[in-house]
Design an enzyme around this catalytic site. Structure first.
Site, PDB file in Angstrom:
ATOM      1  N   GLY A  89       0.839  -1.195   0.000  1.00  0.00           N
ATOM      2  CA  GLY A  89       0.000   0.000   0.000  1.00  0.00           C
ATOM      3  C   GLY A  89       0.871   1.240   0.000  1.00  0.00           C
ATOM      4  N   SER A  90       0.357   2.305   0.564  1.00  0.00           N
ATOM      5  CA  SER A  90       1.079   3.576   0.505  1.00  0.00           C
ATOM      6  C   SER A  90       2.119   3.665   1.631  1.00  0.00           C
ATOM      7  CB  SER A  90       0.083   4.730   0.604  1.00  0.00           C
ATOM      8  OG  SER A  90      -0.691   4.573   1.768  1.00  0.00           O
ATOM      9  N   VAL A 130       0.793   4.705   5.296  1.00  0.00           N
ATOM     10  CA  VAL A 130       0.054   3.650   6.011  1.00  0.00           C
ATOM     11  C   VAL A 130       1.035   2.548   6.444  1.00  0.00           C
ATOM     12  CG1 VAL A 130      -1.722   1.862   5.782  1.00  0.00           C
ATOM     13  CG2 VAL A 130      -2.160   4.155   4.903  1.00  0.00           C
ATOM     14  N   GLY A 131       1.940   2.193   5.550  1.00  0.00           N
ATOM     15  CA  GLY A 131       2.925   1.153   5.893  1.00  0.00           C
ATOM     16  C   GLY A 131       3.783   1.550   7.084  1.00  0.00           C
ATOM     17  N   GLU A 145       5.614  -3.462   0.977  1.00  0.00           N
ATOM     18  CA  GLU A 145       5.868  -3.064  -0.420  1.00  0.00           C
ATOM     19  C   GLU A 145       4.994  -1.849  -0.667  1.00  0.00           C
ATOM     20  OE1 GLU A 145       8.286  -4.381  -1.762  1.00  0.00           O
ATOM     21  OE2 GLU A 145       8.456  -6.157  -0.508  1.00  0.00           O
ATOM     22  N   CYS A 185       2.018   0.792  -9.042  1.00  0.00           N
ATOM     23  CA  CYS A 185       2.979   1.324  -8.073  1.00  0.00           C
ATOM     24  C   CYS A 185       4.333   1.718  -8.663  1.00  0.00           C
ATOM     25  CB  CYS A 185       3.185   0.304  -6.966  1.00  0.00           C
ATOM     26  SG  CYS A 185       3.546  -1.342  -7.620  1.00  0.00           S
TER      27      CYS A 185
END
Ligand code: NAD
Length: 518
Positions: free
Chosen positions: A262-263, A266-267, A284, A318
């Site tokens: 994800g972004s 957030v990660g 990732e 991505c």
């Protein structure tokens, strides 16, 4: 490159309409779609639902139940029980060939219901069929690769070595137990496969948290897993918003390992949460991919190749290209060709034949992209194609025009990931300047060099600060080679899709055994 420029076109839609089986699945007899926990449909104690829509029309596809803390508890308990069994008959104890047989059965059922899964990707995810079909192929490819790896990488005891007089030591490799996959909205089938197969084949049981914008693929795969005969609790699909369901999974100490895609923001937040109770995590995340076009490249052809890749899933991929650095010698021709390619993209509904640029996933994304376009201009970018809203007759989707900007080395007009067919072109005087600018980004997911001189290309590619470095190609993946990010785009740990991914789903202990002291 023997391809003629006219053969290079954007990924394109074939006409697609929802198959009846998909419609019936979404309608679910008039009830919201439930999560899957311990082999059962669970509507949740929060009594909250959310809607998933077709981004190209805003038509409602399905209403889905949201899971909270109580359901995450239930799922962790069920997954842990499935992992251990009664001590010797859990998922972890099952022979590798038995696990592979179930995985194969699941792949066959996915292939039987190919149309339903394509509908999930095309209608829920907003993809054109050419891309959705490629994604669908990843189910089998991923399952077969990790089945092969599972046969090769032994779990259990490693070789014993003498560590001192009367003392020997060996490693013991085992699955973590209950693991979770938290998935972004843009590649649901691919990422469900990438997380689920290595996790299961290495003996873990799993919680899958699909994104709220595209929950249908994972829910349907969960349903097929029951039909395939997976024991209850081995695969659990938990639907809901990130800040509710996702957060609850991240906070649960019973989840031993989380694979997140994800972004970056957030990660980073999930990693901090996981760190509080020792849950291991792999991430990732987003990118802001660079392409360097050297002076010996054919500007017309490479502009079309770069344009095709930059527009993959309408720029919502991505690793794709958003920053282009082109040798001044060929810049004018390149810019003209790139502008023509972007301008010719056929904007339309993703289920209509010929569409090359469909709607973005949701209104928030549309707002973000429009804001980024304004900021690019405010930072000094010169619009070659100004972007903005687009209309598609008869469709009330989130449509935007492609945008392309001219920039120069002193300007930083494109610092963040803009998830759209959006790119900046910067003419440069040397390969050193191009490399320096390409690497001047905190992201590090994918970058490419375009040149006839392969040796020079490889030399430059090795100097990118990215996990995936490419010559005359981009958005490339291959099982056996890690796909991962550097900088804020990934880590810790190796990327996905390689042997290290399989090992990441296991933990290793050192066992020391000393003779009994007489
Ligand atoms: P996102 O980070 O908003 O959400 C990803 C997932 O995390 C979703 O399931 C979401 O519900 C969940 N989530 C959100 N907040 C959470 C929280 N507080 N706790 C736990 N879970 C939470 O990303 P997105 O918008 O769904 O996806 C787009 C992003 O994903 C882009 O940055 C894209 O580049 C990246 N991406 C990376 C790769 C890769 O392989 N590197 C692949 C695909 C997408």
């Amino acid at each position: 490159m023997a391809t003629s420029p006219t053969e290079i076109r954007a990924l394109t839609a074939a006409a697609f309409r929802a198959p009846q089986k998909f419609v019936d699945f979404c309608r679910n007899g008039g009830k919201p779609l439930a999560a899957l926990i311990n082999g059962e449909e669970v509507t949740g104690t929060m009594n909250t639902t959310f809607q998933t829509i077709d981004p190209g029309s805003q038509e409602l596809l399905a209403t889905v139940c949201e899971m909270g803390d109580a359901e995450v508890d239930l799922a962790v308990e069920a997954a842990d029980k499935a992992f251990r069994g009664n001590g010797s008959n859990g998922w972890r104890d099952m022979g590798i060939e038995q696990r592979i047989e179930l995985v194969n059965k699941l792949v066959e059922l996915c292939e039987r219901d190919r149309d339903v899964l394509l509908a999930c990707e095309i209608l829920d995810g907003g993809k054109v069929s050419e891309l959705a079909e490629g994604d669908f192929g990843q189910i089998r490819a991923c399952a077969e690769y990790f089945s092969d790896v599972a046969r090769r990488i032994a779990l259990g005891d490693g070789p014993s070595v003498k560590v001192a007089d009367g003392v020997r030591g060996f490693t013991y490799r085992e699955p973590w137990g209950v693991v979770a996959g938290i998935i972004p909205w843009n590649y649901p089938i691919v990422l469900t496969s990438w997380f689920m197969f290595p996790a299961l084949l290495s003996g873990n049981t799993i919680l899958i948290k699909p994104a709220e914008d595209t929950p249908l693929s994972a829910l349907y795969i969960g349903k097929l897993a029951q039909e395939a005969g997976f024991p209850r609790g081995v695969i659990n699909i938990l639907t809901g918003r990130g800040e509710i369901t996702g957060q609850s999974i991240a906070e649960h100490p019973g989840v031993k390992y989380i694979s997140f895609t994800g972004s970056p923001g957030v990660g980073q937040a999930i990693l901090r949460t996981c760190d509080r109770h020792g849950t291991r995590m792999k991430r990732e995340m987003g990118g802001n991919g660079a392409a360097i076009v050297l002076g010996d490249a054919d500007p017309g052809m490479v502009a079309r190749m770069v344009g095709r890749l930059a527009n993959q899933h309408f720029g919502q991929t991505c690793c794709t290209i958003h920053r282009i650095f082109v040798d001044k010698k060929i810049a004018d021709d390149f810019i003209e060709a790139e502008k023509a390619f972007f301008a010719d993209l056929k904007i339309g509904y993703q289920g209509d034949s010929g569409t090359q640029l469909g709607a973005v996933i949701n209104p928030t994304q549309r707002r973000r992209i429009l804001k980024a376009e304004q900021e690019t201009i405010a930072r000094g970018g010169k619009a070659l194609l100004a972007g903005g809203n687009a209309d598609v007759a008869g469709r009330n989707g989130f449509y935007l025009k492609p945008s392309l900007y001219l920039t120069s080395p002193g300007l930083n007009v494109n610092p963040d990931e803009v998830f759209h067919t959006y790119a900046t072109i910067c003419p440069v005087s040397s390969e050193e300047e191009a490399l320096h600018l390409a690497n001047s980004s905190p992201y590090g997911l994918g970058a490419s060099v375009w040149t006839r001189d392969i040796e020079r290309g490889v030399r430059l590619a090795k100097q990118f600060h990215d996990g995936t470095c490419q010559v005359n190609c981009h958005n490339t993946i291959a099982y056996g080679l890690p796909y991962g990010g550097q900088g804020i785009s990934g880590g810790p740990g190796a990327g996905v899709n390689c042997e290290d991914t399989f090992r990441d789903y296991t933990q290793v202990k050192s066992i020391f055994v000393s003779d009994y002291p007489e």
